[in-house]
Design an enzyme around this catalytic site. Structure first.
Site, mmCIF file in Angstrom:
data_model
loop_
_atom_site.group_PDB
_atom_site.id
_atom_site.type_symbol
_atom_site.label_atom_id
_atom_site.label_comp_id
_atom_site.label_asym_id
_atom_site.label_seq_id
_atom_site.Cartn_x
_atom_site.Cartn_y
_atom_site.Cartn_z
ATOM 1 N N LEU A 22 0.827 -1.202 0.000
ATOM 2 C CA LEU A 22 0.000 0.000 0.000
ATOM 3 C C LEU A 22 0.861 1.251 0.000
ATOM 4 O O LEU A 22 0.408 2.321 -0.393
ATOM 5 C CB LEU A 22 -0.913 0.015 1.227
ATOM 6 N N GLY A 23 2.071 1.136 0.466
ATOM 7 C CA GLY A 23 2.955 2.288 0.501
ATOM 8 C C GLY A 23 4.095 2.046 1.457
ATOM 9 O O GLY A 23 4.250 0.969 2.022
ATOM 10 N N GLY A 25 7.109 4.359 4.142
ATOM 11 C CA GLY A 25 7.432 5.633 4.770
ATOM 12 C C GLY A 25 8.665 5.501 5.630
ATOM 13 O O GLY A 25 9.385 4.515 5.563
ATOM 14 N N GLY A 28 9.075 1.987 7.874
ATOM 15 C CA GLY A 28 8.703 0.639 7.479
ATOM 16 C C GLY A 28 7.859 0.610 6.230
ATOM 17 O O GLY A 28 7.828 1.555 5.458
ATOM 18 N N VAL A 30 3.943 -0.553 4.527
ATOM 19 C CA VAL A 30 2.534 -0.863 4.755
ATOM 20 C C VAL A 30 2.077 -1.812 3.652
ATOM 21 O O VAL A 30 2.222 -1.503 2.462
ATOM 22 C CB VAL A 30 1.663 0.406 4.749
ATOM 23 N N LYS A 44 1.231 -2.777 8.825
ATOM 24 C CA LYS A 44 2.472 -2.017 8.747
ATOM 25 C C LYS A 44 3.547 -2.702 9.569
ATOM 26 O O LYS A 44 3.313 -3.158 10.693
ATOM 27 C CB LYS A 44 2.299 -0.565 9.172
ATOM 28 N N ASP A 138 -4.168 15.412 16.133
ATOM 29 C CA ASP A 138 -3.965 15.726 14.711
ATOM 30 C C ASP A 138 -5.222 15.410 13.909
ATOM 31 O O ASP A 138 -5.186 14.699 12.905
ATOM 32 C CB ASP A 138 -2.771 14.950 14.160
#
Length: 713
Positions: A22-23, A25, A28, A30, A44, A138
């Site tokens: 999925l992506g 960063g 690590g 995901v 993740k 946030d």
């Protein structure tokens, strides 16, 4: 969108069969995984190099515990986790829909009923967060994912237990500018009331398509959040009064999340999307179809084993842009972000394997990224020469343990070009560190490229406090920031007996002018000196009237932060009045153009700068060597770059062998270095400059900058 698994990806994690990426960063990867129950999950996984750090593992354990304590249908739930595994992992329910930010940007604001339903469901999610003893900190459109049956609040990575917020550093700001509360903007601890304020900002955005405190520079957003009233034009009348209460400056005047839920009289949807516009429903459907069109299960390097630990990500693996956390003035944020199908981390890779030269021996390369042909070429060229001199002096030593190669890239002072050359430099596996870039914009544009490859990046001249929303992890700012210098200048103003000082902040000077001017005004207040600030917009053509008005107030000090050209106009305008007090010029405006354009009106202006005069006694030997090597005297900033290069070379020598990039960064960040200009020391976690008092003063005399020495406090 999903990406195919790479050959080095694991086949399974914690009982999840991995289907796609999925992506990725900063810490690590995901994955999209399918649990044994058949349910899809966002899994993740922490990279081993970070899992080995006890503090990091403790933070991850807290994140898991925080996320597990939230029980709401409108918050993405944790479906599994193992913070104690060799490769710690966390699985959450998979939400394929778009974020609220994407939906509003693509399809426009939500209708009034949609805003009310959105607000009620998110209020219930926040109630669950607060009932669990947590503060989200946030809440923003990017952290709300849309599904046909309602929204999902994500990102508990910076959630903190209520009792822990008191431990937050006094100079820490966590959150997203434009969607954080005034108390957070003042670096005060967040509370449940802070989340309610953020919810008010989010609902205003959903109703109007714009944040209630506007957009723009971080400092401007923070100022408006603290001092200005929100722009609620376009908010439906039936919710405007509630949002005004949510956006009260005083936390005690805001409703609780439960009260927001009770005030918004609207039935929540039951397995229906009729609360959303058709365009948003189509976006959700399209996104869901694309995300759920699962790729075939591909063979991975670990299919034949039972080991579920991830291995190093190949250099050619796709690298989606990383999402970074906003930081201000030495603050910090949590390391991870939870939830959904967002690509939240940047993939990292090791740097101490596989020789790249044909002989099998790796080169030792120090990179330089600088503006050599653009608007700051005089600074960039001086720095490149200072760094080159340091490298040549090292290579001339008979006892050198290795030979250092210098690799230079010219970004021309252009952000787009800076990002491109940074990617090229960072791709060289033999590159150990890079010094650069020259300016703020080019430095900010290059951060991600170096950080994704773990390359330690040091700047000797970019003094910005924050770079957009970036949180660089391998960046060291070897120069006092714009927010550090004014304290020294303010003490000097006090020592000269000034009691009332006019501060003219010219927005044409961008972030440097704003940060220098605003912080100068704040420091004057701390010292009980009456500051009289004026801010002029970029489009202001003539500053004469503003200067005359400020001078008519009879101040005994005058500060200007802006550009060299407009500084000259201010100096000439001030010379036409009867003002005869102390004059201070922000150093970014103190170039040769100021002297030329201001003429005799420049005399008497004082400059407080982070660069030493090349003729000063501490750098005299350097200046002699520089003149011998290049046939001319060094310019400003050359000695600072020479210092930084020698610091890197010293740490490489002390490493006792070729260090990894991570190891080199640790050596640079955790140990102070005494250079010719100053002692360089950094915040170990965030890389910010710590020593704020080695500032140098200049005064214009006879049409030139006369060096007055280091400012002693």
């Amino acid at each position: 969108m999903t990406e195919k698994l790479t050959p080095s990806d694991p086949a399974r994690i914690g009982g999840h069969r991995l289907l796609a990426r999925l992506g990725a960063g900063g810490m690590g990867v995901v994955y999209l995984g399918r649990a044994e129950s058949g349910e899809l999950a966002a899994v993740k996984v922490i990279l081993p190099e970070y899992a080995d750090q006890p503090e990091f593992r403790a933070r991850f354990r807290r994140e898991v515990a925080a996320a597990r304590r939230v029980d709401s249908p409108w918050a993405v739930p944790v479906t599994g986790a193992d913070p104690d595994a060799a490769a710690p992992w966390l699985a959450t329910a998979f939400v394929p829909g778009p974020s609220l930010a994407e939906a509003v940007a693509t399809c426009g604001p939500l209708p009034p009923r949609g805003v009310r339903i959105l607000g009620r469901m998110l209020a219930r999610a926040l109630t669950a967060v607060h009932d669990a003893g947590l503060v989200h900190r946030d809440v923003k459109p990017g952290n709300v994912l849309l599904d046909v049956d309602g929204p999902r609040l994500i990102d508990f990575g910076i959630a903190r237990a209520t009792e822990e917020t008191a431990l937050t550093s006094a100079d820490m700001v966590v959150g997203t500018p434009g969607f954080l509360a005034p108390e957070q903007a003042r670096a005060q601890p967040a509370s449940p009331a802070s989340d309610v304020f953020a919810l008010g900002c989010l609902l205003s955005y959903a109703a109007t398509g714009r944040p209630p405190f506007g957009t723009g520079a971080v400092d401007a957003l923070l100022y408006r959040t603290v001092h200005d009233e929100p722009d609620l034009d376009g908010v439906p009348d039936d919710t405007r009064q509630l949002l005004e209460r949510c956006l009260a400056k005083d936390p005690a005047a805001r409703p609780t999340a439960r009260e927001v839920d009770e005030t918004l009289v609207e039935d929540t949807p039951h397995d229906t999307a009729d609360w959303l516009p058709d365009a948003v429903v189509r976006l959700i459907a399209d996104r869901s179809a694309a995300m759920l069109a699962l790729p075939d299960i591909e063979a991975t390097a670990l299919d034949a084993t039972t080991d579920e630990q991830p291995t190093e990500v190949p250099a050619d693996a796709p690298r989606p842009g990383s999402r970074r956390r906003f930081l201000l003035l030495g603050g910090g944020a949590a390391l991870l972000a939870a939830g959904g199908g967002a690509a939240l981390w940047a993939t990292r890779r090791a740097d101490d394997t596989a020789p790249t030269s044909s002989s099998g021996t790796r080169r030792w390369i120090l990179g330089v990224q600088a503006d050599l042909t653009g608007p700051q070429k005089s600074v960039g060229q001086a720095q490149e020469r200072g760094i080159r001199l340091a490298v040549e002096q090292f290579n001339s030593r008979k006892d050198k343990p290795f030979t250092l190669t210098l690799k230079t890239a010219d970004d021309g002072g252009d952000a787009t070009r800076a990002a491109k050359v940074a990617r090229t430099l960072a791709a060289d596996r033999d590159l150990l560190a890079v010094i650069g870039s020259t300016g703020d914009e080019t430095t900010g544009a290059s951060l991600d490229s170096y950080d994704e490859q773990l390359v330690p990046q040091l700047t000797a001249s970019s003094a910005q406090s924050v770079y957009g929303v970036s949180e660089p992890r391998h960046f060291l700012q070897a120069v006092p920031g714009y927010t550090n210098l004014p304290a020294t200048a303010a003490f000097h103003v006090q020592s000269q007996g000034a009691r009332r000082v006019g501060v003219l902040i010219d927005r044409d000077g961008g972030i440097p002018a704003w940060q220098l001017g605003r912080t100068m005004f704040q420091n004057l207040g701390v010292l009980k000196i009456a500051g009289e600030p004026r801010v002029v917009p970029r489009l202001a053509e003539d500053l004469t009237a503003v200067v005359a008005e400020m001078a008519a107030g009879r101040p005994d000090g005058f500060v200007y932060t802006g550009t060299p050209a407009r500084a000259a106009a201010v100096a000439r305008a001030l010379a036409q009045t009867d003002f005869d007090g102390l004059r201070v010029l922000g150093y970014p405006a103190a170039g040769p153009d100021f002297l030329t354009a201001a003429g005799t009106a420049a005399d008497g202006w004082q400059v407080f700068a982070p660069y030493i005069d090349p003729s000063a006694a501490p750098v005299r030997a350097f200046a002699t060597a520089y003149r011998k090597r290049y046939g001319s005297a060094p310019a400003y900033w050359a000695a600072e770059a020479y210092d930084v290069a020698r610091m890197v070379i010293t740490r490489l020598t002390e490493a006792g062998g070729r260090p990894s990039r991570n190891r080199l960064y640790d050596l640079l960040a955790k140990r102070a270095y005494k250079g010719l200009v100053r002692t360089y020391a950094f915040d170990e976690e965030y890389g910010w400059w710590l020593n704020s008092y080695e500032i140098f003063r200049y005064e214009v005399k006879g049409g030139r900058y006369s060096y007055a020495g280091k400012v002693d406090l």
